[in-house]
Design a protein around this motif. Structure first.
Motif, PDB file in Angstrom:
ATOM      1  N   LEU A 126       0.821  -1.203   0.000  1.00  0.00           N
ATOM      2  CA  LEU A 126       0.000   0.000   0.000  1.00  0.00           C
ATOM      3  C   LEU A 126       0.856   1.255   0.000  1.00  0.00           C
ATOM      4  O   LEU A 126       0.632   2.186  -0.779  1.00  0.00           O
ATOM      5  CB  LEU A 126      -0.929  -0.003   1.215  1.00  0.00           C
ATOM      6  N   VAL A 127       1.853   1.294   0.887  1.00  0.00           N
ATOM      7  CA  VAL A 127       2.695   2.486   1.024  1.00  0.00           C
ATOM      8  C   VAL A 127       3.497   2.747  -0.247  1.00  0.00           C
ATOM      9  O   VAL A 127       3.698   3.902  -0.637  1.00  0.00           O
ATOM     10  CB  VAL A 127       3.628   2.328   2.244  1.00  0.00           C
ATOM     11  N   LEU A 128       3.959   1.675  -0.902  1.00  0.00           N
ATOM     12  CA  LEU A 128       4.804   1.825  -2.098  1.00  0.00           C
ATOM     13  C   LEU A 128       4.016   1.754  -3.394  1.00  0.00           C
ATOM     14  O   LEU A 128       4.602   1.639  -4.468  1.00  0.00           O
ATOM     15  CB  LEU A 128       5.888   0.739  -2.100  1.00  0.00           C
ATOM     16  N   ARG A 129       2.704   1.818  -3.285  1.00  0.00           N
ATOM     17  CA  ARG A 129       1.861   1.737  -4.474  1.00  0.00           C
ATOM     18  C   ARG A 129       2.272   2.799  -5.491  1.00  0.00           C
ATOM     19  O   ARG A 129       2.342   3.982  -5.187  1.00  0.00           O
ATOM     20  CB  ARG A 129       0.403   1.957  -4.058  1.00  0.00           C
ATOM     21  N   GLY A 130       2.553   2.348  -6.700  1.00  0.00           N
ATOM     22  CA  GLY A 130       2.962   3.260  -7.751  1.00  0.00           C
ATOM     23  C   GLY A 130       4.462   3.423  -7.905  1.00  0.00           C
ATOM     24  O   GLY A 130       4.906   4.012  -8.882  1.00  0.00           O
ATOM     25  N   ASN A 131       5.252   2.912  -6.955  1.00  0.00           N
ATOM     26  CA  ASN A 131       6.711   3.055  -7.052  1.00  0.00           C
ATOM     27  C   ASN A 131       7.332   2.048  -8.001  1.00  0.00           C
ATOM     28  O   ASN A 131       8.474   2.218  -8.426  1.00  0.00           O
ATOM     29  CB  ASN A 131       7.359   2.891  -5.672  1.00  0.00           C
ATOM     30  N   GLY A 132       6.623   0.974  -8.299  1.00  0.00           N
ATOM     31  CA  GLY A 132       7.170  -0.060  -9.163  1.00  0.00           C
ATOM     32  C   GLY A 132       8.070  -1.051  -8.460  1.00  0.00           C
ATOM     33  O   GLY A 132       8.713  -1.885  -9.102  1.00  0.00           O
ATOM     34  N   THR A 133       8.137  -0.985  -7.132  1.00  0.00           N
ATOM     35  CA  THR A 133       8.990  -1.906  -6.367  1.00  0.00           C
ATOM     36  C   THR A 133       8.420  -3.312  -6.387  1.00  0.00           C
ATOM     37  O   THR A 133       7.225  -3.508  -6.162  1.00  0.00           O
ATOM     38  CB  THR A 133       9.107  -1.430  -4.906  1.00  0.00           C
ATOM     39  N   THR A 134       9.271  -4.293  -6.641  1.00  0.00           N
ATOM     40  CA  THR A 134       8.843  -5.691  -6.572  1.00  0.00           C
ATOM     41  C   THR A 134       8.767  -6.107  -5.102  1.00  0.00           C
ATOM     42  O   THR A 134       9.727  -5.920  -4.348  1.00  0.00           O
ATOM     43  CB  THR A 134       9.824  -6.608  -7.321  1.00  0.00           C
ATOM     44  N   ILE A 135       7.627  -6.674  -4.691  1.00  0.00           N
ATOM     45  CA  ILE A 135       7.429  -7.114  -3.310  1.00  0.00           C
ATOM     46  C   ILE A 135       7.005  -8.575  -3.339  1.00  0.00           C
ATOM     47  O   ILE A 135       5.940  -8.910  -3.860  1.00  0.00           O
ATOM     48  CB  ILE A 135       6.371  -6.249  -2.590  1.00  0.00           C
ATOM     49  N   GLU A 136       7.846  -9.416  -2.799  1.00  0.00           N
ATOM     50  CA  GLU A 136       7.666 -10.868  -2.932  1.00  0.00           C
ATOM     51  C   GLU A 136       7.495 -11.532  -1.564  1.00  0.00           C
ATOM     52  O   GLU A 136       8.370 -11.449  -0.708  1.00  0.00           O
ATOM     53  CB  GLU A 136       8.874 -11.472  -3.649  1.00  0.00           C
ATOM     54  N   GLY A 137       6.344 -12.161  -1.375  1.00  0.00           N
ATOM     55  CA  GLY A 137       6.119 -12.962  -0.174  1.00  0.00           C
ATOM     56  C   GLY A 137       6.540 -14.396  -0.419  1.00  0.00           C
ATOM     57  O   GLY A 137       6.181 -14.993  -1.443  1.00  0.00           O
ATOM     58  N   VAL A 138       7.322 -14.960   0.496  1.00  0.00           N
ATOM     59  CA  VAL A 138       7.887 -16.309   0.329  1.00  0.00           C
ATOM     60  C   VAL A 138       7.157 -17.281   1.243  1.00  0.00           C
ATOM     61  O   VAL A 138       7.079 -17.072   2.460  1.00  0.00           O
ATOM     62  CB  VAL A 138       9.393 -16.308   0.645  1.00  0.00           C
ATOM     63  N   THR A 139       6.630 -18.342   0.671  1.00  0.00           N
ATOM     64  CA  THR A 139       5.972 -19.382   1.459  1.00  0.00           C
ATOM     65  C   THR A 139       6.990 -20.118   2.317  1.00  0.00           C
ATOM     66  O   THR A 139       8.077 -20.473   1.843  1.00  0.00           O
ATOM     67  CB  THR A 139       5.262 -20.384   0.531  1.00  0.00           C
ATOM     68  N   VAL A 140       6.663 -20.366   3.574  1.00  0.00           N
ATOM     69  CA  VAL A 140       7.564 -21.090   4.472  1.00  0.00           C
ATOM     70  C   VAL A 140       7.530 -22.576   4.121  1.00  0.00           C
ATOM     71  O   VAL A 140       6.475 -23.201   4.159  1.00  0.00           O
ATOM     72  CB  VAL A 140       7.135 -20.898   5.939  1.00  0.00           C
ATOM     73  N   PRO A 141       8.681 -23.173   3.770  1.00  0.00           N
ATOM     74  CA  PRO A 141       8.703 -24.609   3.483  1.00  0.00           C
ATOM     75  C   PRO A 141       8.261 -25.423   4.698  1.00  0.00           C
ATOM     76  O   PRO A 141       8.497 -25.024   5.853  1.00  0.00           O
ATOM     77  CB  PRO A 141      10.173 -24.881   3.141  1.00  0.00           C
ATOM     78  N   ALA A 142       7.625 -26.547   4.448  1.00  0.00           N
ATOM     79  CA  ALA A 142       7.051 -27.357   5.528  1.00  0.00           C
ATOM     80  C   ALA A 142       8.094 -27.761   6.565  1.00  0.00           C
ATOM     81  O   ALA A 142       7.813 -27.786   7.771  1.00  0.00           O
ATOM     82  CB  ALA A 142       6.383 -28.599   4.939  1.00  0.00           C
ATOM     83  N   GLU A 143       9.329 -28.040   6.118  1.00  0.00           N
ATOM     84  CA  GLU A 143      10.355 -28.526   7.050  1.00  0.00           C
ATOM     85  C   GLU A 143      10.908 -27.409   7.945  1.00  0.00           C
ATOM     86  O   GLU A 143      11.627 -27.693   8.909  1.00  0.00           O
ATOM     87  CB  GLU A 143      11.491 -29.204   6.287  1.00  0.00           C
ATOM     88  N   TRP A 144      10.587 -26.173   7.663  1.00  0.00           N
ATOM     89  CA  TRP A 144      11.044 -25.068   8.511  1.00  0.00           C
ATOM     90  C   TRP A 144      10.220 -24.938   9.789  1.00  0.00           C
ATOM     91  O   TRP A 144      10.702 -24.444  10.792  1.00  0.00           O
ATOM     92  CB  TRP A 144      10.954 -23.742   7.763  1.00  0.00           C
ATOM     93  N   TRP A 145       8.946 -25.332   9.724  1.00  0.00           N
ATOM     94  CA  TRP A 145       8.042 -25.106  10.850  1.00  0.00           C
ATOM     95  C   TRP A 145       8.421 -25.960  12.052  1.00  0.00           C
ATOM     96  O   TRP A 145       8.880 -27.086  11.900  1.00  0.00           O
ATOM     97  CB  TRP A 145       6.602 -25.435  10.463  1.00  0.00           C
TER      98      TRP A 145
END
Length: 343
Positions: free
Chosen positions: A301-320
């Motif tokens: 929301l804050v960077l809307r329009g800046n063109g910044t790539t924002i990537e959410g990474v799924t936590v692998p099952a073995e990390w939990w």
């Protein structure tokens, strides 16, 4: 308008008959949400923001918020030791509805209106509890409360629902609230108001980090939900590809941060205001990477329009770890979805 230093220990004097809104905040995100609620006109004139004492990142954030002003009608920000009670026609803003201290205040609250500001993932958990057909104790997810704590949580839930039926409760959030959940909460008279940080987006941004790759630190290790070794290996793997600007989470273990600092490819930022404030200058050349976090939502929301790539990474099952149950993992998935960039 009178401004009060964030280092002040006493609130500003009120004019006779004035019923100033009060805000009690315990985290940087709660503070930003309270300021945005004031900016949106939900609170009224003369809002006093009280910071919980002993939280250094909160004081640093308040100093930056004041520097970024002005705030029309905001009386000031000061440090306090207890939840304030507004006058009978005033408004109270809280962030942590699961706090025992806050809940005891709610039982005696006679304010005209209660505004609940964002407190990360806990906001969604709160809405789910309030949406239930019958009152459910307001207890933190994964907590193991005593009978007395259960009783207080149930009393607070009953009080909140009563205020909701009277049209006196607003949940002010930038988080993605599923439509079914929003409908269920609204059926109890509780209003859900969305925002996208318009005040913060209107403020001038500082310079971005030199590194193009920005990694948001996570509290999942400190909370015992993700194995430390897996997490540090992941950071090292990212740094092997390209140097990293690492923004620590305020609850990360100092020992873990010290280990990251030993890697010359990782530039660990010093504690300070949250990423929503510090990273507003990111550009289309930058890429933000994070495990599930509410910061992913707010930065989009804050960077809307800046063109910044924002990537959410799924936590692998073995990390939990064994403490991360299926319900928690499902909750966290809410903060992975979203457009890959802010264009």
């Amino acid at each position: 308008m009178r401004r009060v230093s964030v280092l002040s220990s006493s609130p500003p004097a009120l004019r006779r008959g004035q019923h100033a809104p009060k805000a009690w905040v315990e985290s940087p995100l709660q503070l930003l949400s309270a300021v945005e609620a004031h900016h949106a006109g939900l609170l009224g004139h003369g809002t006093e923001v009280v910071l919980r004492s002993g939280v250094d990142p909160l004081v640093a954030t308040a100093a930056e918020v004041e520097r970024l002003g002005p705030h029309r009608g905001l009386a000031g920000v000061h440090v306090g030791t207890r939840v304030p009670l507004p006058a009978g026609t005033g408004t109270l803003v809280i962030g942590d509805a699961f706090s025992g201290t806050v809940q005891r205040r709610l039982l005696t609250l006679r304010a005209q209106r209660l505004v609940i500001a964002d407190d990360g993932l806990a906001t969604i958990h709160l809405l789910e509890l309030l949406a239930a057909p019958d009152p459910r104790p307001l207890i933190r997810a994964r907590a193991r409360p005593t009978m007395a704590r259960q009783a207080l949580g149930l009393a607070a839930a009953t009080r909140l629902r009563a205020l909701g039926r009277a049209g006196r409760v607003v949940v002010f959030t930038a988080l993605p609230v599923p439509e079914e959940l929003r409908t269920a909460v609204t059926a109890h008279g509780i209003e859900v108001v969305a925002h996208d940080f318009p005040w913060l987006r209107s403020r001038p941004a500082g310079p971005p980090p030199q590194e193009r790759q920005v990694v948001l630190g996570s509290s999942l290790v400190a909370n015992g939900l993700v194995h430390r070794e897996r997490y540090l290996e992941w950071i090292a793997g990212l740094a092997a590809v390209e140097p990293i600007a690492y923004r620590p989470h305020r609850r990360e273990d100092p020992a873990d941060l010290a280990e990251l600092r030993r890697d010359p490819r990782v530039s660990v930022a010093e504690p300070g205001p949250p990423v929503e404030v510090c990273l507003r200058g990111l550009t289309r050349e930058h890429r933000v990477i994070s495990l599930p976090s509410t910061a992913l939502t707010s930065l989009r929301l804050v960077l809307r329009g800046n063109g910044t790539t924002i990537e959410g990474v799924t936590v692998p099952a073995e990390w939990w770890t064994e403490r991360a149950d299926a319900a928690l993992r499902e909750h966290l998935s809410l903060f992975l979805d979203g457009p890959g960039t802010t264009r």
